[in-house]
Design a protein around this motif. Structure first.
Motif, PDB file in Angstrom:
ATOM      1  N   GLY A 176     -84.895 -48.507 -52.691  1.00  0.00           N
ATOM      2  CA  GLY A 176     -85.310 -49.501 -53.713  1.00  0.00           C
ATOM      3  C   GLY A 176     -85.547 -50.969 -53.262  1.00  0.00           C
ATOM      4  N   LYS A 194     -80.558 -46.769 -46.120  1.00  0.00           N
ATOM      5  CA  LYS A 194     -81.562 -45.925 -46.357  1.00  0.00           C
ATOM      6  C   LYS A 194     -82.485 -46.908 -47.373  1.00  0.00           C
ATOM      7  N   GLY A 196     -83.930 -53.810 -53.095  1.00  0.00           N
ATOM      8  CA  GLY A 196     -82.947 -54.566 -52.301  1.00  0.00           C
ATOM      9  C   GLY A 196     -82.888 -53.995 -50.730  1.00  0.00           C
ATOM     10  N   THR A 197     -82.649 -52.650 -50.653  1.00  0.00           N
ATOM     11  CA  THR A 197     -82.718 -52.021 -49.384  1.00  0.00           C
ATOM     12  C   THR A 197     -83.984 -52.291 -48.659  1.00  0.00           C
ATOM     13  N   ILE A 206     -77.526 -39.876 -46.380  1.00  0.00           N
ATOM     14  CA  ILE A 206     -77.210 -41.195 -45.586  1.00  0.00           C
ATOM     15  C   ILE A 206     -75.597 -41.377 -46.106  1.00  0.00           C
ATOM     16  N   ALA A 238     -73.020 -42.417 -43.660  1.00  0.00           N
ATOM     17  CA  ALA A 238     -72.829 -43.758 -43.199  1.00  0.00           C
ATOM     18  C   ALA A 238     -71.236 -43.924 -42.727  1.00  0.00           C
TER      19      ALA A 238
HETATM   20  C1  LIG Z   1     -69.434 -47.305 -52.337  1.00  0.00           C
HETATM   21  C2  LIG Z   1     -70.777 -47.093 -52.075  1.00  0.00           C
HETATM   22  C3  LIG Z   1     -71.141 -47.231 -50.889  1.00  0.00           C
HETATM   23  C4  LIG Z   1     -72.456 -47.109 -50.386  1.00  0.00           C
HETATM   24  N1  LIG Z   1     -72.745 -47.063 -48.880  1.00  0.00           N
HETATM   25  C5  LIG Z   1     -74.075 -46.899 -48.656  1.00  0.00           C
HETATM   26  C6  LIG Z   1     -74.407 -46.937 -47.302  1.00  0.00           C
HETATM   27  O1  LIG Z   1     -73.755 -46.976 -46.528  1.00  0.00           O
HETATM   28  N2  LIG Z   1     -75.656 -46.630 -47.032  1.00  0.00           N
HETATM   29  C7  LIG Z   1     -76.739 -46.575 -47.892  1.00  0.00           C
HETATM   30  O2  LIG Z   1     -77.669 -46.604 -47.692  1.00  0.00           O
HETATM   31  N3  LIG Z   1     -76.243 -46.685 -49.443  1.00  0.00           N
HETATM   32  C8  LIG Z   1     -75.092 -46.795 -49.796  1.00  0.00           C
HETATM   33  N4  LIG Z   1     -74.735 -46.892 -50.918  1.00  0.00           N
HETATM   34  C9  LIG Z   1     -75.924 -46.729 -51.963  1.00  0.00           C
HETATM   35  C10 LIG Z   1     -76.568 -48.081 -52.049  1.00  0.00           C
HETATM   36  O3  LIG Z   1     -75.595 -48.981 -52.617  1.00  0.00           O
HETATM   37  C11 LIG Z   1     -77.863 -48.177 -52.793  1.00  0.00           C
HETATM   38  O4  LIG Z   1     -78.821 -47.223 -52.065  1.00  0.00           O
HETATM   39  C12 LIG Z   1     -78.556 -49.374 -53.013  1.00  0.00           C
HETATM   40  O5  LIG Z   1     -77.779 -50.225 -54.035  1.00  0.00           O
HETATM   41  C13 LIG Z   1     -79.842 -49.372 -53.505  1.00  0.00           C
HETATM   42  O6  LIG Z   1     -80.135 -50.846 -53.660  1.00  0.00           O
HETATM   43  P1  LIG Z   1     -81.832 -51.213 -54.059  1.00  0.00           P
HETATM   44  O7  LIG Z   1     -82.032 -52.452 -54.448  1.00  0.00           O
HETATM   45  O8  LIG Z   1     -82.573 -50.690 -52.552  1.00  0.00           O
HETATM   46  O9  LIG Z   1     -82.393 -50.037 -54.775  1.00  0.00           O
HETATM   47  P2  LIG Z   1     -82.356 -50.174 -56.515  1.00  0.00           P
HETATM   48  O10 LIG Z   1     -83.715 -50.891 -56.653  1.00  0.00           O
HETATM   49  O11 LIG Z   1     -81.104 -50.804 -56.958  1.00  0.00           O
HETATM   50  O12 LIG Z   1     -82.365 -48.647 -56.903  1.00  0.00           O
HETATM   51  C14 LIG Z   1     -83.097 -47.830 -56.564  1.00  0.00           C
HETATM   52  C15 LIG Z   1     -82.870 -46.269 -56.769  1.00  0.00           C
HETATM   53  O13 LIG Z   1     -81.843 -46.101 -56.077  1.00  0.00           O
HETATM   54  C16 LIG Z   1     -80.744 -45.480 -56.867  1.00  0.00           C
HETATM   55  N5  LIG Z   1     -79.460 -46.291 -56.569  1.00  0.00           N
HETATM   56  C17 LIG Z   1     -79.058 -47.682 -56.953  1.00  0.00           C
HETATM   57  N6  LIG Z   1     -77.794 -47.620 -56.621  1.00  0.00           N
HETATM   58  C18 LIG Z   1     -77.430 -46.473 -56.114  1.00  0.00           C
HETATM   59  C19 LIG Z   1     -76.027 -46.131 -55.728  1.00  0.00           C
HETATM   60  N7  LIG Z   1     -75.154 -46.817 -55.418  1.00  0.00           N
HETATM   61  N8  LIG Z   1     -75.897 -44.542 -55.109  1.00  0.00           N
HETATM   62  C20 LIG Z   1     -77.141 -43.858 -55.211  1.00  0.00           C
HETATM   63  N9  LIG Z   1     -78.388 -44.357 -55.761  1.00  0.00           N
HETATM   64  C21 LIG Z   1     -78.168 -45.665 -56.017  1.00  0.00           C
HETATM   65  C22 LIG Z   1     -80.999 -46.221 -58.284  1.00  0.00           C
HETATM   66  O14 LIG Z   1     -80.758 -45.365 -59.139  1.00  0.00           O
HETATM   67  C23 LIG Z   1     -82.667 -46.291 -58.079  1.00  0.00           C
HETATM   68  O15 LIG Z   1     -83.103 -44.735 -58.325  1.00  0.00           O
HETATM   69  C24 LIG Z   1     -73.382 -46.804 -51.467  1.00  0.00           C
HETATM   70  C25 LIG Z   1     -73.149 -46.855 -52.566  1.00  0.00           C
HETATM   71  C26 LIG Z   1     -71.671 -47.167 -53.151  1.00  0.00           C
HETATM   72  C27 LIG Z   1     -71.461 -46.965 -54.509  1.00  0.00           C
END
Ligand SMILES: Cc1cc2nc3c(=O)[nH]c(=O)nc-3n(C[C@H](O)[C@H](O)[C@H](O)COP(=O)(O)OP(=O)(O)OC[C@H]3O[C@@H](n4cnc5c(N)ncnc54)[C@H](O)[C@@H]3O)c2cc1C
Ligand code: FES
Length: 268
Positions: free
Chosen positions: A69, A66, A71-72, A110, A113
């Motif tokens: 932020g 999903k 990175g995604t 999400i 997943a």
């Molecule tokens: C073990 C693990 C497995 C994951 N698997 C999935 C998956 O299969 N699919 C998926 O969509 N996401 C997954 N996530 C979450 C995913 O890693 C974050 O959504 C992603 O790192 C956000 O990166 P960004 O650069 O887009 O957002 P950023 O710019 O880094 O952050 C944007 C927003 O997202 C929040 N955020 C950042 N990292 C996380 C996190 N780890 N969990 C919840 N919120 C977060 C931040 O607090 C902020 O509010 C997983 C997380 C973990 C720890």
């Protein structure tokens, strides 16, 4: 490992399914384990981002993600034949030690997943006799994804949406509570809950599992820096006996988790 993108399919406004060709077999991948992805071409986004695996075949992986932020958002722009650098698999996934009659998979958003792969592996390890029920909650029906994949592994899917647009109106944890309340303790003894989703949901599942005395594994979501125990960015306060620091006890979500047993975590 450099992977090639086979497809990066939009599932709805914010969620995507990424299929990656790995070029080599990923041995012994356990559902619930995760990979750390480097964000391509973005000098400001240094840290890798963690993603669990939704499905895996001989030389390919699927990641359902999903946009939350920067990175995604960059990943969502990637096209077929682009490359993505991933590291892993990391962490301890879901444990399938003893065959049980019921597997309750509880997903929020999400958090669903890792469940297509988990359901497949449950069938492989525990056999078709194990009944898999998916409890799947989201804010609205548009956010419910991977339905085709999930219905190919179980026909027992109970939906809950906060706006009532699909299934029960309210939280998925209400569905879980109701279901457990209707089971005998003998049936509850034959049940394992697997939960993945936002922290508030995980905390509620933890409380429900302890109330009904049902075994439960919870995959936590913390922000991760390295993914393998070096940066200490993913500490979790736990209740069990482990390293003491100023009277508090901690484990690392990336190395000791991300899957923990219910009753281990200190949520506040
Ligand atoms: C073990 C693990 C497995 C994951 N698997 C999935 C998956 O299969 N699919 C998926 O969509 N996401 C997954 N996530 C979450 C995913 O890693 C974050 O959504 C992603 O790192 C956000 O990166 P960004 O650069 O887009 O957002 P950023 O710019 O880094 O952050 C944007 C927003 O997202 C929040 N955020 C950042 N990292 C996380 C996190 N780890 N969990 C919840 N919120 C977060 C931040 O607090 C902020 O509010 C997983 C997380 C973990 C720890
Ligand atoms: S993410 Fe670096 S120690 Fe866990």
């Amino acid at each position: 490992m450099l992977t090639t993108i086979v497809s990066n399919r939009r599932l709805n406004e914010t969620q995507f399914l990424l299929r990656l060709k790995t070029g080599e077999r990923i041995a012994n991948l356990i559902p619930g384990q995760f990979f750390m992805c480097r964000i391509p071409g973005s000098s400001g986004l240094i840290l890798r981002r963690p993603f669990s695996i939704s499905d895996a075949n001989v030389q390919s992986l699927e990641i359902a993600y999903k946009i939350t932020g920067a990175g995604t958002s960059v990943i969502s722009q990637l096209k077929e034949k682009d490359t993505l650098d991933i590291l892993g698999p990391f962490g301890n996934g879901f444990i399938l030690e003893h065959q049980l009659e019921n597997a309750f998979l509880v997903a929020g958003g999400i958090g669903v997943a890792p469940f297509p792969l988990l359901a497949k592996v449950i069938h492989k390890k525990w056999g078709k006799k194990t009944d898999i029920t998916l409890f799947y909650g989201a804010r609205t029906s548009h956010e419910l994804v991977l339905k085709d994949k999930l219905s190919s592994v179980t026909d027992k899917i109970l939906f809950a949406t906060e706006d009532g647009s699909k299934g029960k109106k309210g939280f998925v944890t209400d569905l879980l509570s109701e279901k457990l309340g209707k089971l005998s303790q003998t049936a509850r003894d034959e049940t394992m809950i697997f939960a993945s989703g936002p922290t508030a949901m995980l905390k509620a599942v933890d409380i429900i599992a302890q109330k009904w005395n049902v075994r439960c594994q919870i995959s936590v979501e913390t922000v991760m820096g390295c993914g393998y125990g070096v940066c200490l960015g993913c500490v979790m306060k736990i209740k069990g006996n482990c390293n003491e620091t100023n009277g508090k006890k901690y484990k690392l979500a990336c190395k000791d988790g991300p899957v923990f047993y219910s009753g281990q975590l200190e949520w506040d």
